[in-house]
Motif scaffolding. Structure first.
Motif, PDB file in Angstrom:
ATOM      1  N   HIS A 184     -14.042  -0.755  -5.287  1.00  0.00           N
ATOM      2  CA  HIS A 184     -13.389  -2.059  -5.245  1.00  0.00           C
ATOM      3  C   HIS A 184     -11.883  -1.892  -5.139  1.00  0.00           C
ATOM      4  O   HIS A 184     -11.286  -1.126  -5.883  1.00  0.00           O
ATOM      5  N   THR A 185     -11.301  -2.625  -4.195  1.00  0.00           N
ATOM      6  CA  THR A 185      -9.861  -2.585  -3.979  1.00  0.00           C
ATOM      7  C   THR A 185      -9.338  -4.015  -3.924  1.00  0.00           C
ATOM      8  O   THR A 185     -10.112  -4.979  -3.883  1.00  0.00           O
ATOM      9  N   THR A 186      -8.018  -4.120  -3.921  1.00  0.00           N
ATOM     10  CA  THR A 186      -7.367  -5.416  -3.799  1.00  0.00           C
ATOM     11  C   THR A 186      -6.148  -5.241  -2.896  1.00  0.00           C
ATOM     12  O   THR A 186      -5.705  -4.117  -2.652  1.00  0.00           O
ATOM     13  N   ALA A 187      -5.614  -6.337  -2.395  1.00  0.00           N
ATOM     14  CA  ALA A 187      -4.427  -6.277  -1.539  1.00  0.00           C
ATOM     15  C   ALA A 187      -3.207  -5.923  -2.376  1.00  0.00           C
ATOM     16  O   ALA A 187      -3.083  -6.352  -3.525  1.00  0.00           O
ATOM     17  N   ALA A 188      -2.303  -5.164  -1.803  1.00  0.00           N
ATOM     18  CA  ALA A 188      -1.074  -4.750  -2.483  1.00  0.00           C
ATOM     19  C   ALA A 188       0.052  -5.752  -2.277  1.00  0.00           C
ATOM     20  O   ALA A 188       1.216  -5.430  -2.500  1.00  0.00           O
ATOM     21  N   ALA A 189      -0.259  -6.971  -1.877  1.00  0.00           N
ATOM     22  CA  ALA A 189       0.766  -7.986  -1.609  1.00  0.00           C
ATOM     23  C   ALA A 189       1.630  -8.223  -2.845  1.00  0.00           C
ATOM     24  O   ALA A 189       1.132  -8.218  -3.968  1.00  0.00           O
ATOM     25  N   ALA A 223      -5.169  -7.247   2.816  1.00  0.00           N
ATOM     26  CA  ALA A 223      -5.042  -5.819   2.490  1.00  0.00           C
ATOM     27  C   ALA A 223      -4.630  -4.996   3.705  1.00  0.00           C
ATOM     28  O   ALA A 223      -3.881  -4.023   3.572  1.00  0.00           O
ATOM     29  N   ALA A 224      -5.075  -5.362   4.890  1.00  0.00           N
ATOM     30  CA  ALA A 224      -4.638  -4.659   6.098  1.00  0.00           C
ATOM     31  C   ALA A 224      -3.164  -4.941   6.363  1.00  0.00           C
ATOM     32  O   ALA A 224      -2.445  -4.087   6.869  1.00  0.00           O
ATOM     33  N   ALA A 225      -2.712  -6.132   5.989  1.00  0.00           N
ATOM     34  CA  ALA A 225      -1.319  -6.519   6.219  1.00  0.00           C
ATOM     35  C   ALA A 225      -0.360  -5.920   5.197  1.00  0.00           C
ATOM     36  O   ALA A 225       0.786  -5.632   5.530  1.00  0.00           O
ATOM     37  N   THR A 226      -0.828  -5.729   3.955  1.00  0.00           N
ATOM     38  CA  THR A 226       0.088  -5.327   2.881  1.00  0.00           C
ATOM     39  C   THR A 226      -0.275  -4.019   2.198  1.00  0.00           C
ATOM     40  O   THR A 226       0.464  -3.543   1.348  1.00  0.00           O
ATOM     41  N   GLY A 227      -1.416  -3.453   2.527  1.00  0.00           N
ATOM     42  CA  GLY A 227      -1.874  -2.240   1.871  1.00  0.00           C
ATOM     43  C   GLY A 227      -2.941  -2.544   0.833  1.00  0.00           C
ATOM     44  O   GLY A 227      -3.154  -3.699   0.475  1.00  0.00           O
TER      45      GLY A 227
END
Length: 168
Positions: free
Chosen positions: A9-14, A141-145
């Motif tokens: 499980h991951t989350t966006a780094a925004a 997540a693709a936009a911010t890591g």
């Protein structure tokens, strides 16, 4: 974007506010190819233009289809100011496309063959959250890591509470 899934499980780094722009088109008359094909090909050209100059503020995007008639893009922007600046910049392709559309409308040459739409949303920090399970970087997540979900919280409520200034 890598097509390889990130396990777990991951989350966006925004961090901070996120501006989300939904923009698309609808083909109203399939037979009016000369009206909708230029519109269909305009967006990828704008996206390539933005990809060449990261300072314009586009963080990332996802191209989607809603049906054989509808095509749209979810775009993630650094700020509404950068989105507005791109839309109004006379040296950018978007400005030229809208000038052509406006000329055709004034001349009565637009007959409802193609529908255009957009919606813009400002998501302040603390009002968005994300989780991805065994997914490659996608969407925000693709936009911010990507980060391990534990970095922001296992529960959605914890991820909503995240604020960049709380990190040490």
């Amino acid at each position: 974007m890598s097509a390889k899934p990130v396990r777990g499980h991951t989350t966006a780094a925004a961090e901070g506010d996120v501006v989300v722009l939904l923009i698309g088109m609808r083909i109203n008359h399939f037979w009016a190819v000369h009206h909708w094909v230029p519109v269909l090909f305009a967006m990828p050209r704008m996206l390539r233009e933005l990809a060449r100059d990261k300072s314009r503020g586009l963080l990332g995007h996802v191209l989607l289809t809603g049906s054989p008639r509808t095509y749209y893009v979810v775009q993630y922007w650094e700020s509404k100011e950068k989105l507005y600046a791109y839309a109004a910049a006379p040296d950018m392709f978007h400005h030229r496309v809208w000038a052509i559309i406006n000329r055709k409308e004034r001349a009565g040459k637009v007959r409802g063959h193609v529908g255009l739409w957009h919606e813009s949303y400002i998501a302040p920090e603390g009002s968005y959250e994300s989780i991805y399970a065994d997914m490659p970087p996608y969407g925000l997540a693709a936009a911010t890591g990507m980060l391990p979900v534990e970095a922001r919280g296992r529960r959605a409520a914890d991820r909503f509470r995240h604020r960049a200034d709380r990190e040490t």
